[in-house]
Design a protein around this motif. Structure first.
Motif, short mmCIF file in Angstrom:
data_model
loop_
_atom_site.label_atom_id
_atom_site.label_comp_id
_atom_site.label_asym_id
_atom_site.label_seq_id
_atom_site.Cartn_x
_atom_site.Cartn_y
_atom_site.Cartn_z
N CYS A 241 0.85 -1.19 0.00
CA CYS A 241 0.00 0.00 0.00
C CYS A 241 0.88 1.24 0.00
O CYS A 241 1.95 1.26 0.60
CB CYS A 241 -0.92 0.00 1.21
SG CYS A 241 -2.31 1.11 0.97
N CYS A 243 -0.19 4.08 1.16
CA CYS A 243 -0.66 5.03 2.16
C CYS A 243 0.47 5.33 3.15
O CYS A 243 1.40 4.55 3.31
CB CYS A 243 -1.89 4.50 2.90
SG CYS A 243 -1.58 3.15 4.04
N CYS A 274 -7.31 3.72 5.81
CA CYS A 274 -6.94 3.39 4.43
C CYS A 274 -7.87 2.30 3.94
O CYS A 274 -7.92 1.21 4.52
CB CYS A 274 -5.48 2.94 4.34
SG CYS A 274 -5.07 2.45 2.66
N CYS A 277 -5.66 -1.02 2.67
CA CYS A 277 -4.93 -1.97 3.52
C CYS A 277 -5.44 -2.00 4.96
O CYS A 277 -4.99 -2.81 5.75
CB CYS A 277 -3.43 -1.67 3.51
SG CYS A 277 -3.00 -0.17 4.42
#
Ligand code: ZN
Length: 300
Positions: A241, A243, A274, A277
């Protein structure tokens, strides 16, 4: 008779899971990409309670995102996105240039994996788009026509319209693994080109099982054994991810000082989840100055 395939940097037949491989035909102005996702797909799907149909649609979409990321020159991410009011409310499948993938899907649990309805029907009133998200600068979104029944057909139409490049994709997923193959003509030829048509016909003999199970080199040999194919180094694909705390702070910062102040008045503990994830980022009012870039101690 021995075939004349030159394998410049052959991929290892045994460790082909989670790999993306580019190749080109020496005697035609056509290039290709092959991708296989196993652990990367399983890791992504493990975070969600996915129905079989969701897993298949998301798997195919992420495979497509990797294929697309190999064809655009971009430092950043390529996303396939769908939103609608049909059974498919939301689909986002992303790949970075380094084939780090992530995805999220919201598909009604009632949709069966077998004989899935055409995408247009699943989306209802909504859209399917390809979005280029460069690390620096403006993002670009292109709307994908929804005439084709499957994602692979819609994306081929998209390339034909937007890039004017004859393109064909084959995507498959069993809800746990996913794979994809793409052929694309170079700008020097069009879809009437005999070389393109020949390779397209050959590739179209591929079966889902072959695409999902065969190593890259075996698959290319099976499809194109009379062609000279140059195969480049395999590159890894992984679920990762993008993020981060700083991206979450940035998302808050764009609200502006007044809105942000109001938000913290309403919620002393602001949480950013997020959707890809499941990571959570927590902020309190005393983070405001830093979020807005007004803190003298900020390193950003
Ligand atoms: Zn995340």
């Amino acid at each position: 008779m021995s075939d004349n395939k030159t394998v410049q940097d052959s991929c290892q037949e045994k460790s082909e899971a989670d790999r993306v491989v580019r190749f080109l035909f020496e005697d035609s102005a056509v290039r290709g990409v092959w991708v296989n996702l196993q652990k990367s797909c399983a890791d992504m799907l493990a975070l969600k309670a996915c129905s079989p149909a969701s897993g298949i649609l998301l798997g195919e979409s992420v495979a497509a995102a990797v294929l697309l990321s190999c064809t655009v020159k971009l430092q950043g991410r390529v996303a396939i996105q769908a939103r609608g009011d049909g059974a498919l409310k939301l689909l986002v499948a992303e790949s970075t240039q380094d084939a780090a993938v992530r995805g999220v899907i919201n598909l009604d649990a009632g949709v069966a994996a077998k004989n899935m309805p055409p995408l247009q029907q699943l989306i209802g009133n909504g859209y399917l788009a390809v979005t280029l998200l460069p690390d620096e600068g403006e993002s670009y979104q292109g709307i994908v026509p929804l005439q084709g029944a499957r994602l692979q057909d819609c994306l081929a139409d998209y390339f034909a319209l937007s890039e004017q490049l004859p393109t064909a994709l084959w995507l498959v997923s069993d809800g746990e693994r996913a794979a994809g193959l793409m052929l694309q003509a170079m700008p020097t030829i069009n879809r009437e080109d005999a070389g393109w048509q020949h390779l397209h016909v050959l590739a179209n003999t591929i079966t889902n099982e072959e695409l999902l199970s065969l190593p890259c080199e075996s698959l290319l040999h099976r499809l194109f054994h009379q062609e000279t194919v140059r195969i480049f180094d395999a590159e890894p694909v992984l679920f990762q991810c993008t993020c981060s705390d700083s991206r979450s702070r940035h998302a808050l910062a764009v609200l502006g000082r007044d809105e942000l102040h109001k938000l913290f008045m309403e919620q002393p503990d602001v949480t950013i989840d997020c959707q890809f994830c499941g990571a959570q980022y927590h902020y309190k009012e005393n983070d405001m100055a830093d979020i807005l870039g007004e803190s003298s101690t900020s390193l950003h």
